[in-house]
Enzyme design. Structure first.
Site, mmCIF file in Angstrom:
data_model
loop_
_atom_site.group_PDB
_atom_site.id
_atom_site.type_symbol
_atom_site.label_atom_id
_atom_site.label_comp_id
_atom_site.label_asym_id
_atom_site.label_seq_id
_atom_site.Cartn_x
_atom_site.Cartn_y
_atom_site.Cartn_z
ATOM 1 N N ASP A 679 0.833 -1.192 0.000
ATOM 2 C CA ASP A 679 0.000 0.000 0.000
ATOM 3 C C ASP A 679 0.878 1.257 0.000
ATOM 4 O O ASP A 679 0.633 2.224 -0.730
ATOM 5 C CB ASP A 679 -0.902 -0.047 1.244
ATOM 6 C CG ASP A 679 -1.803 1.150 1.316
ATOM 7 O OD1 ASP A 679 -2.581 1.349 0.367
ATOM 8 O OD2 ASP A 679 -1.705 1.914 2.306
ATOM 9 N N LYS A 683 1.430 4.479 -2.865
ATOM 10 C CA LYS A 683 1.431 5.916 -2.559
ATOM 11 C C LYS A 683 2.737 6.575 -3.010
ATOM 12 O O LYS A 683 2.737 7.686 -3.547
ATOM 13 C CB LYS A 683 1.222 6.116 -1.059
ATOM 14 C CG LYS A 683 -0.180 5.714 -0.624
ATOM 15 C CD LYS A 683 -0.346 5.720 0.879
ATOM 16 C CE LYS A 683 -1.774 5.315 1.245
ATOM 17 N NZ LYS A 683 -1.923 4.989 2.656
#
Ligand code: ADP
Ligand code: ASP
Ligand code: MG
Length: 818
Positions: A679, A683
């Protein structure tokens, strides 16, 4: 003398006729002199056309249609008239019905309804209504008599839409009224030619009847009573927020009516203008409302644009080729040839290069027009200096109209901006030299959207409607809906924004409501009225509705939904989403989405992809736009990992903290999804791409902090077992860091072109050292912020802040759309 006219919708039902009697009694008791024109009862003219068509095609169903027509008028008589009047009216009416019945039978026998026959058939509508109402007025105590306009309005024999012999008509009107001082109740629409043949003045022609009588009598005023509050800024059936224009000039009204505003029949204005008779448009259903005054008085302080109108069906023909350049007389020949064929031209435009001339006509005559023009230019075409005529069909013309446009620069700019922001392509443009009208030819599917966008831009610059289509109503989505609901009144009052959710869907169901879904009841509505969800259909429907100021919101984490972004942006619809998939997958896709958004002039916003509601991407973009150099970006960009490492202190164990984070909902159900850094990787990729780096997933180095046994555990439970076994390993890392006065943090870093994610021990003067809770922190070290970097810090996860971030984007997009 006043001339009043009541349209079909005003006399559609007997109770409406009673309302009109009240209005007229008011005038009568005040001693005002007036005459009154009536249309056929609402829908009757269409019904007469239909029954004639049935008869002409040999279909016996015309008889049933005729019976319904007859019964409708008899019912009206029975409802409105007492016995004594009925006794006179009914036999007369039946005599006339007998004639019509025979006439239709004749049509049935010869299988033909010529325009001449049709005019006679249609005259029964107006004759019935005026005759019945004249008697209702008499019954109410008004001294009134019925006037069949065929006695006074004289025309040529152009059946269907006859041309008036003004001199003769005015003379007949004067003579008739001189001899009949009581209230004349006149049939609209019908007239007669030499020899007494019945003609009509064209559909909607009762308005014209009123103006002709007014001009003949030099009346002081004409009142057209209809079913809306006057001439509105746009057609209320297409633009819901249209409002009444209090006053306008004859010229403006003429332009509006020529450009499709059905509320006045265009020829009506000519006699009124000639005699300078003011014309009021008033609402039978709201009689005390002032309505619209049409006169020769310009209103220099009014809106620059008075109204917006459209013609829904046009075809555009283009004549082009080198043979047009510098050759005088081409336009003359072109338009003379069309005039000779009786073809009416709606709009003309010629490029300044003189390479082409385009003109719009009704689609029904497009082929005929092409044929005529190709005949006219046969020689030039055979010499190949003029190309064959091109026809573009399925187009509409929208026009902005107003005398004051002449004095104001920037009107066209605003027009094209409003169209452009809504992705509406202008096929052709024309501005009359009077500057009273700017017309744009567009695709017909965009008509309603164009009208609404223009209406908003010119009349409602202080209020704007946003139309949202939202997929994903889980935690973030439902929080967003709640925020929109709670903030609705404020946004409307203070910011002039009306936010409507027109479409919403979860993974099972989808719901559409053009006027906006009721946000107090959306859950039940979605469940009870929703259809089966299919993203392709959802997006198809969003495109089909084609509303102005449409914004798409994706609150899912679905790759399937993200797969539609290209299509959505290509349809000139802006997107706001917390879904990271589209932007963090392949770089080529990222670039493509950005390019499409730029080309289409729409917004593609995903600020909530990094740090939820925190201004991370916008801050980065502001730095770049303002010319700063990004030297390094460091971030703790996972709320889960932030929580875990901020709470991993002496006296705790790593596995316990991870368990606690899982129980508090800070991690995914399987915490490895957070701990493996994927994750965070997404980003970091997004941030890197915003700085211009064409980064792909494999370019990011991720330090794997989990020992093999943890990674390979089959279930979440066995994972926790393996993690507990690794506690000494994590404790050792922690203790070593602490001994040096440092703390462990999982950091994403971009330095130059190098992107890494890993566990680092930071010392006490590092901004990450004092992080607490599940806060995110992003540190930008730039040329300008070198000694003391720019820090963005705060809660970087959670439904409330993420939803708020999306909400803020919706408002930003809304402001941009003005
Ligand atoms: P009537 O039967 O009274 O003659 P019409 O149906 O001919 O009425 O005209 C009134 C209708 O014109 C309205 O109901 C409205 O739907 C339509 N209309 C179109 N454009 C406009 C406009 N700009 N302002 C008002 N009405 C309009
Ligand atoms: N009844 C005619 C029509 O429907 C005329 C009118 O209403 O003005 O066109
Ligand atoms: Mg009308």
């Amino acid at each position: 003398m006043k001339v009043l006219k009541f349209g079909g919708s005003s006399v559609a039902k007997p109770e409406r006729i009673r309302g009109i009697v009240d209005i007229l009694k008011g005038y009568y008791t005040k001693g005002e002199k007036f005459t009154v024109v009536f249309s056929a009862f609402g829908g009757v003219t269409d019904a007469l056309i239909e029954m004639s068509a049935l008869a002409a095609s040999g279909d016996e169903a015309y008889e049933a249609a005729f019976d319904a027509f007859r019964q409708r008028h008899i019912d009206a008589v029975e409802e409105l008239l007492k016995d004594e009047f009925r006794a006179v009216v009914l036999p007369e009416l039946e005599r006339s019905h007998e004639v019509l019945k025979n006439l239709l039978y004749g049509v049935f026998l010869v299988r033909e309804a010529s325009l001449r026959t049709m005019d006679y058939v249609l005259s029964f509508g107006e004759r019935n209504s005026a005759f019945i109402i004249a008697n209702v007025l008499r019954q109410s105590g008004i001294s009134a008599s019925y006037l069949d306009a065929r006695r006074v309005i004289k025309t040529d024999k152009a059946f269907g839409s006859a041309r008036v012999d003004f001199k003769l008509t005015y003379q007949k009107i004067r003579e008739h009224y001189a001899q009949h001082p009581d209230v004349q109740v006149v049939t609209g629409f019908v007239a007669s030619a030499k020899g007494g043949l019945t003609t009509t003045l064209g559909r909607g022609g009762s308005d014209y009847t009123a103006a002709l009588i007014a001009a003949g009598l030099d009346a002081s005023v004409i009142e057209i009573w209809t079913d809306v509050d006057g001439v509105l800024t746009a057609d209320p059936r297409k633009v819901k927020r249209a409002f009444t224009i209090p006053s306008m000039t004859y010229a403006e009204a003429m332009e509006m009516s020529h450009f499709g505003a059905k509320v006045i029949y265009p020829p009506t204005l000519q006699p009124a203008l000639l005699k300078k008779i003011p014309l009021y448009i008033k609402n039978t259903f709201n009689p005390s409302f002032e309505g619209t005054l049409i006169s020769d008085h310009a209103d220099p302080d009014g809106h620059a644009v008075k109204g917006i109108s459209s013609i829904s069906h046009v075809a555009l023909l283009t004549l082009s080729g080198s043979g047009l350049f510098g050759v005088p007389g081409i336009a003359g020949r072109l338009f003379s040839s069309l005039a000779a064929a009786g073809i009416n031209i709606i709009l003309i435009t010629q490029g300044s290069s003189e390479h082409s001339i385009s003109f719009a006509v009704q689609p029904a005559v497009a082929n005929k027009a092409r044929k005529r023009v190709e005949e006219e230019f046969e020689y030039e075409m055979s010499m190949k200096v003029i190309s064959p005529v091109k026809i573009e069909a399925d187009l509409s013309v929208v026009a902005i109209i107003g005398e004051n446009m002449r004095y104001q620069p920037g009107i066209s700019g605003r027009l094209f901006q409003a169209l452009g922001h809504n992705g509406i392509n202008a096929v052709a443009i024309a501005q009359g030299s009077s500057e009273l009208n700017v017309s744009v030819v567009i695709n017909r599917t965009d008509e309603a959207k164009a009208l609404n966008a223009l209406h908003e831009s010119f009349f409602l610059s202080d209020t704007k409607e946003l139309h949202l289509f939202m997929i994903g109503v889980g935690l973030i989505g439902s929080t967003l809906i709640e925020q929109i609901k709670n903030q609705g009144a404020y946004l409307k009052e203070k910011r002039g924004l009306e936010v409507r959710i027109v479409g919403m869907a979860n993974s099972r169901q989808m719901l559409f409501q053009e006027e906006g879904i009721d946000l107090d009841n959306w859950k039940a509505a979605l469940q009870e009225k929703g259809m089966d969800m299919d993203p392709a259909i959802f997006i198809g429907k969003m495109k089909e509705l084609n509303l102005s100021n449409t914004i798409f919101i994706d609150n899912t984490a679905s790759a399937k939904v993200a797969g539609f972004y290209e299509d959505i942006l290509n349809s000139s619809i802006s997107i706001s989403t917390p879904n990271k998939i589209a932007v963090s997958s392949g770089f080529a896709q990222y670039q493509r989405l950005k390019a499409i958004a730029a080309r289409r002039g729409v917004q593609f916003m995903y600020e909530t992809n990094v740090g939820a509601g925190l201004p991370v991407i916008s801050t980065l973009n502001d730095l770049i736009i303002s010319g700063d150099q990004i030297l390094k970006i460091e971030g703790v960009v996972s709320g889960s990992l932030s929580f875990i490492f901020n709470n991993f202190k002496a006296g705790t164990s790593f596995s316990e903290i991870v368990k606690q984070a899982q129980e508090l909902g800070y991690t995914e159900p399987d915490p490895r999804v957070d701990l493996n850094g994927l994750d965070v990787q997404r980003k970091l990729i997004i941030l890197a791409r915003e700085t211009g780096l064409p980064l792909e997933a494999e370019d990011v180095e991720i330090e794997n902090i989990l020992p093999t046994a943890c990674r390979e555990a089959d279930t979440v439970e066995t994972f926790f077992g393996a993690l507990a076994n690794s506690d000494p390993h994590f404790e050792q890392l922690r203790a070593e860091a602490e001994a040096e006065g440092k703390a462990l943090r999982m950091i994403a870093k971009l330095e130059g072109a190098k992107a890494t994610i890993g566990l680092e021990a930071v010392d006490s003067d590092h901004p990450f050292y004092n992080l607490s809770g599940s806060d995110n922190m992003i540190v930008f070290t730039t040329e300008r912020y070198k000694d003391r970097p720019l820090v963005v810090r705060g809660p970087g996860a959670g439904a409330a802040v993420t939803a708020a971030g999306v909400f803020a984007e919706i408002i930003t997009i809304g402001n941009y759309l003005s």
